[in-house]
Design a protein around this motif. Structure first.
Motif, PDB file in Angstrom:
ATOM      1  N   PRO A  28      -0.602   4.700  18.902  1.00 59.52           N
ATOM      2  CA  PRO A  28       0.367   3.971  18.470  1.00 59.52           C
ATOM      3  C   PRO A  28      -0.067   3.813  16.457  1.00 59.52           C
ATOM      4  N   LEU A  29       1.472   4.725  16.251  1.00 55.52           N
ATOM      5  CA  LEU A  29       1.669   5.368  14.505  1.00 55.52           C
ATOM      6  C   LEU A  29       1.089   4.220  13.505  1.00 55.52           C
ATOM      7  N   ILE A  30       1.368   2.405  14.149  1.00 57.09           N
ATOM      8  CA  ILE A  30       0.155   1.593  12.890  1.00 57.09           C
ATOM      9  C   ILE A  30      -0.255   1.827  12.848  1.00 57.09           C
ATOM     10  N   HIS A  31      -1.172   2.066  13.698  1.00 56.70           N
ATOM     11  CA  HIS A  31      -2.868   2.242  13.869  1.00 56.70           C
ATOM     12  C   HIS A  31      -3.519   3.147  12.924  1.00 56.70           C
ATOM     13  N   TYR A  32      -2.674   4.487  12.644  1.00 60.48           N
ATOM     14  CA  TYR A  32      -3.603   5.138  11.909  1.00 60.48           C
ATOM     15  C   TYR A  32      -3.160   4.895  10.690  1.00 60.48           C
ATOM     16  N   THR A  33      -2.533   4.133  10.452  1.00 61.50           N
ATOM     17  CA  THR A  33      -2.143   3.768   8.255  1.00 61.50           C
ATOM     18  C   THR A  33      -3.820   2.394   8.519  1.00 61.50           C
ATOM     19  N   ILE A  34      -3.918   1.473   9.734  1.00 56.40           N
ATOM     20  CA  ILE A  34      -4.652  -0.018   9.410  1.00 56.40           C
ATOM     21  C   ILE A  34      -6.003   0.722   9.592  1.00 56.40           C
ATOM     22  N   ASP A  35      -6.154   2.033  10.483  1.00 59.02           N
ATOM     23  CA  ASP A  35      -7.305   2.721  10.024  1.00 59.02           C
ATOM     24  C   ASP A  35      -8.206   2.948   8.983  1.00 59.02           C
ATOM     25  N   ALA A  36      -6.705   4.178   7.831  1.00 59.73           N
ATOM     26  CA  ALA A  36      -7.128   4.583   6.960  1.00 59.73           C
ATOM     27  C   ALA A  36      -7.725   3.408   5.862  1.00 59.73           C
ATOM     28  N   VAL A  37      -7.535   2.260   6.085  1.00 53.64           N
ATOM     29  CA  VAL A  37      -7.430   1.383   5.364  1.00 53.64           C
ATOM     30  C   VAL A  37      -8.779   0.169   5.353  1.00 53.64           C
ATOM     31  N   ILE A 104      -1.494  -2.645  -3.123  1.00 52.59           N
ATOM     32  CA  ILE A 104      -1.517  -0.777  -2.768  1.00 52.59           C
ATOM     33  C   ILE A 104      -0.066  -0.940  -1.032  1.00 52.59           C
ATOM     34  N   LEU A 105       0.679  -1.125  -1.282  1.00 50.67           N
ATOM     35  CA  LEU A 105       1.439  -0.472  -0.408  1.00 50.67           C
ATOM     36  C   LEU A 105       1.518   1.508  -0.304  1.00 50.67           C
ATOM     37  N   LEU A 106       0.914   1.111   1.894  1.00 51.67           N
ATOM     38  CA  LEU A 106       1.031   2.183   1.917  1.00 51.67           C
ATOM     39  C   LEU A 106       2.347   1.941   3.778  1.00 51.67           C
ATOM     40  N   GLN A 107       2.905   3.536   4.101  1.00 47.69           N
ATOM     41  CA  GLN A 107       3.729   3.235   4.686  1.00 47.69           C
ATOM     42  C   GLN A 107       3.235   4.032   5.798  1.00 47.69           C
ATOM     43  N   PRO A 108       3.251   3.380   6.850  1.00 47.05           N
ATOM     44  CA  PRO A 108       3.174   3.618   8.119  1.00 47.05           C
ATOM     45  C   PRO A 108       3.477   5.119   9.078  1.00 47.05           C
ATOM     46  N   ASP A 114      -5.629   9.388   4.920  1.00 42.00           N
ATOM     47  CA  ASP A 114      -6.743   8.630   5.040  1.00 42.00           C
ATOM     48  C   ASP A 114      -7.165   7.590   3.961  1.00 42.00           C
ATOM     49  N   ALA A 115      -8.258   7.140   4.350  1.00 44.59           N
ATOM     50  CA  ALA A 115      -8.980   6.646   3.367  1.00 44.59           C
ATOM     51  C   ALA A 115      -9.660   7.344   2.173  1.00 44.59           C
ATOM     52  N   ILE A 116      -9.783   8.436   2.191  1.00 42.43           N
ATOM     53  CA  ILE A 116     -10.343   9.492   0.518  1.00 42.43           C
ATOM     54  C   ILE A 116      -9.065   9.074  -0.036  1.00 42.43           C
ATOM     55  N   HIS A 117      -7.862   9.523   1.325  1.00 41.73           N
ATOM     56  CA  HIS A 117      -6.767   9.816  -0.490  1.00 41.73           C
ATOM     57  C   HIS A 117      -6.323   8.718  -1.187  1.00 41.73           C
ATOM     58  N   ILE A 118      -7.015   7.271  -0.459  1.00 46.11           N
ATOM     59  CA  ILE A 118      -6.332   5.988  -0.838  1.00 46.11           C
ATOM     60  C   ILE A 118      -7.573   5.128  -2.286  1.00 46.11           C
ATOM     61  N   GLU A 119      -8.406   6.549  -2.049  1.00 46.89           N
ATOM     62  CA  GLU A 119      -9.551   6.400  -2.464  1.00 46.89           C
ATOM     63  C   GLU A 119      -9.403   6.862  -4.000  1.00 46.89           C
ATOM     64  N   GLU A 120      -8.906   7.521  -4.131  1.00 44.27           N
ATOM     65  CA  GLU A 120      -9.105   8.731  -4.895  1.00 44.27           C
ATOM     66  C   GLU A 120      -7.587   8.067  -5.411  1.00 44.27           C
ATOM     67  N   ALA A 121      -6.698   8.027  -4.994  1.00 43.49           N
ATOM     68  CA  ALA A 121      -6.001   7.153  -6.204  1.00 43.49           C
ATOM     69  C   ALA A 121      -5.854   5.988  -6.375  1.00 43.49           C
ATOM     70  N   LEU A 122      -7.397   5.276  -6.121  1.00 41.35           N
ATOM     71  CA  LEU A 122      -7.423   4.137  -6.566  1.00 41.35           C
ATOM     72  C   LEU A 122      -8.264   4.487  -7.965  1.00 41.35           C
ATOM     73  N   ARG A 123      -8.924   5.548  -7.842  1.00 41.59           N
ATOM     74  CA  ARG A 123      -9.862   5.721  -8.751  1.00 41.59           C
ATOM     75  C   ARG A 123      -8.873   6.033 -10.160  1.00 41.59           C
ATOM     76  N   LEU A 124      -7.389   6.356  -9.951  1.00 38.40           N
ATOM     77  CA  LEU A 124      -7.061   6.854 -11.010  1.00 38.40           C
ATOM     78  C   LEU A 124      -6.021   5.791 -12.081  1.00 38.40           C
ATOM     79  N   TYR A 125      -6.172   4.090 -11.198  1.00 43.56           N
ATOM     80  CA  TYR A 125      -5.280   3.354 -11.498  1.00 43.56           C
ATOM     81  C   TYR A 125      -5.919   2.470 -12.699  1.00 43.56           C
TER      82      TYR A 125
END
Length: 229
Positions: A28-37, A104-108, A114-125
């Motif tokens: 399911p599409l939404i599972h990709y975002t859930i798994d990443a976050v 942290i708003l993550l559209q499904p 993936d997680a690496i992108h979320i983590e890299e963005a968080l380091r800029l905040y």
């Protein structure tokens, strides 16, 4: 930073009916975002905000608890992301005494983020910013390929390259890719997202920036996933 990761998943998609629960490469599409976050945050600070019982059921197949069904007034075409986020913030504050400082708003619809992108963005905040937002370099550079019709009915470039120091080498222009928004909760309370002026970009490669809105987007994302790109 007291985070709250919000996955907004409204039912009633018009272009791709049921897309949030539709199987993309067997999942399911939404599972990709859930798994990443879930690789970044604990379940207690992850909120799937939906109005649709089927989306809620599908999200909970991952073991993540969906805390509420969003009010119908926040599930219309005119409901803003700001309203959805503020509703989630208020729910967590009222129900569990948890005051989120960073959203942290993550559209499904961004399954290749993936997680690496979320983590890299968080380091800029940091708390002095209104928002960190993910972007890709646009191919539709307004100095090169974007035009507007003038009063005479002729095409003018959206931005005149002759105003640049080096017209043959215009600066890169960034396009929101819809994958990641890291938002200062205080800023969101004070003003709409369109009024934010302290915005930091997080650049993502085009291959991870697919935002599924059409059948063609879907087929491309599925191809890339199946090819392990």
């Amino acid at each position: 930073m007291r985070p709250l990761a919000v996955i907004p998943a409204r039912g009633g998609s018009k272009r791709l009916p049921g897309k949030n629960v539709k199987l993309l490469a067997g999942k399911p599409l939404i599972h990709y975002t859930i798994d990443a976050v879930r690789k970044v945050f604990d379940d207690e600070t992850i909120c799937v905000s939906t109005d649709d019982p089927e989306i809620k059921k599908t999200a909970e197949q991952t073991g993540l608890k969906v805390p509420f069904l969003r009010p119908s007034k926040l599930a219309t075409d005119t409901a803003s992301s700001r309203d959805v986020l503020l509703h989630a913030v208020e729910f967590y504050k009222h129900e569990w005494g948890y005051t989120a400082e960073t959203l942290i708003l993550l559209q499904p619809t961004s399954p290749l983020r993936d997680a690496i992108h979320i983590e890299e963005a968080l380091r800029l905040y940091n708390a002095k910013l209104d928002m960190v937002v993910s972007v890709k370099e646009t191919k539709a550079n307004p100095y090169r390929v974007l035009f507007e019709e003038n009063e005479a009915g002729f095409l003018d470039r959206s931005k005149d390259p002759n105003t640049l120091e080096n017209p043959d080498n215009p600066p890169p222009v960034w396009e929101l890719n819809g994958a990641i928004y890291i938002i200062n909760s205080r800023s969101l309370t004070e003003k709409p997202i369109s009024k934010f002026d302290k915005i930091q970009k997080y650049v993502m490669p085009e291959i991870y920036s697919i935002d599924i809105d059409t059948e063609l987007d879907w087929k491309l994302a599925e191809f890339l996933i199946l090819e392990n790109c």
